[in-house]
Scaffold this motif. Structure first.
Motif, short mmCIF file in Angstrom:
data_model
loop_
_atom_site.label_atom_id
_atom_site.label_comp_id
_atom_site.label_asym_id
_atom_site.label_seq_id
_atom_site.Cartn_x
_atom_site.Cartn_y
_atom_site.Cartn_z
N GLN A 122 -9.13 36.99 31.05
CA GLN A 122 -9.23 36.55 32.52
C GLN A 122 -10.12 37.76 33.17
O GLN A 122 -11.11 37.48 34.21
N ILE A 123 -10.10 38.86 32.70
CA ILE A 123 -10.88 39.96 33.01
C ILE A 123 -12.48 39.94 32.67
O ILE A 123 -13.31 40.14 33.59
N GLU A 124 -12.67 39.18 31.56
CA GLU A 124 -14.18 38.96 31.26
C GLU A 124 -14.71 37.77 32.29
O GLU A 124 -15.66 37.67 32.55
N LYS A 125 -13.79 36.63 32.41
CA LYS A 125 -14.18 35.78 33.73
C LYS A 125 -14.45 36.11 34.91
O LYS A 125 -15.30 35.87 35.60
N GLU A 126 -13.49 37.35 35.23
CA GLU A 126 -13.82 37.80 36.60
C GLU A 126 -15.18 38.38 36.77
O GLU A 126 -15.77 38.57 37.83
N ASP A 127 -15.41 39.51 35.50
CA ASP A 127 -16.54 40.09 35.55
C ASP A 127 -17.79 39.41 35.50
O ASP A 127 -18.84 39.76 36.05
#
Length: 318
Positions: A244-249
């Motif tokens: 999820q963090i990679e998606k948001e970044d």
């Protein structure tokens, strides 16, 4: 009914066929103290341990009598089993201070744990920077080193074990923080170093080409995630593995930059500033929280557990 607990005490005598010098030398080696202090212990009728069950007390007695001492096992709660002088020493904390097998936390153990933790963190950073390789097993080794170093001071018990576990956690997290900080500084330097301008310009042109594919292929959320997998904007091998963090970044930083590049609205200088702004905006703590994969967490727990057990288990076996 609760199990009977025992006090393990040096009687002040030595066994036949053993010389005082032999016993002193063996006791010094066993307790990791100098021979003069060992000799004093033999003559002092010192209490070595309290509150141990019969099995452990017997094991303790066999170990020490095998080097020539005579050991008394005194049931706790038996009136008159300990002299008035020894009781006074216990009240004043004298036995605890002189006993090399410290069963409570002490300043020496804390200093040793802190020093080992700091060295461990710096060593992990050195290995990661020098060999460009971050090995999770180093975290395990750090925990082992802290526990082993503290056990060499003769400190044992649950409080010391908890302290060792805490220092292991601190050291491992500090090591990763230092690695992230170094990588971040290197990236920031690369973005501003004139000597690397050509390499950065090549990276700019490369991402500009990718931006055209992004504009053509990324028509919905799923296609954006597939683009991330295909062109290295994630470490995942398929879209289901993207965090999820990679998606948001990607959505907050990379996607807007790619769209601007595709529309020729981002010059090389602006692109550099954009990347540099991202590094400045993201804190080291945020990067740290994102850096722990499942393998890192496993080795973190192994390191903490090893630090704890090396001190706590040794007390039980003594």
């Amino acid at each position: 009914m609760a199990d009977q607990r025992y006090i393990v005490k040096i009687s002040g005598a030595i066994q036949e066929n053993y010389s005082h010098e032999q016993v002193s030398k063996a006791l010094a080696q066993f307790l990791k103290i100098d021979e003069d202090k060992a000799a004093q212990f033999i003559n002092s009728k010192r209490i070595l341990n309290k509150g141990v069950n019969e099995t452990k007390a017997t094991k303790y007695k066999h170990k020490l009598e095998s080097i020539g001492l005579v050991i008394d096992l005194i049931p706790e709660g038996v009136t008159g089993s300990i002299s008035h002088t020894e009781t006074e020493q216990e009240a004043n904390g004298q036995s605890n201070r002189d006993n090399p097998l410290h069963t409570s936390l002490n300043l020496k153990a804390l200093v040793v744990a802190a020093a080992t933790a700091l060295i461990g963190a710096l060593l992990w950073m050195f290995i990661a920077i020098t060999f460009n390789l971050e090995l999770g097993i180093v975290a395990w080794a750090i925990g082992g080193a802290i526990g082993f170093a503290v056990s060499l001071t003769g400190t044992r018990g649950q409080k010391a074990a908890i302290a060792c576990a805490a220092f292991a956690l601190f050291s491992i997290v500090l090591g990763k923080y230092l690695i992230i900080d170094n990588v971040k500084k290197e990236m920031e330097l690369a973005l501003t170093d004139p000597a690397l301008t050509e390499q950065m310009r090549y990276a700019y042109e490369e991402e500009k080409e990718l931006s055209l594919f992004f504009a053509e292929q990324s028509t919905n959320e799923e296609s954006q995630y597939q683009f991330m997998v295909d062109y290295g904007y994630t470490e995942a091998s398929d879209i289901n593995g993207i965090s999820q963090i990679e998606k948001e970044d990607f959505i907050n930083y990379s996607a807007p930059r790619l769209k601007a590049l595709a529309n020729n609205k981002l010059s090389f200088e602006q692109w550099q500033q954009d990347l540099n702004g991202i590094f400045e905006e993201v804190s080291n703590l945020e990067l740290l929280s994102q850096s722990f994969a499942w393998a890192d967490i496993l080795f973190l727990l192994l390191g903490i557990g090893t630090a704890y057990r090396l001190v706590n288990t040794k007390r039980e076996e003594s």
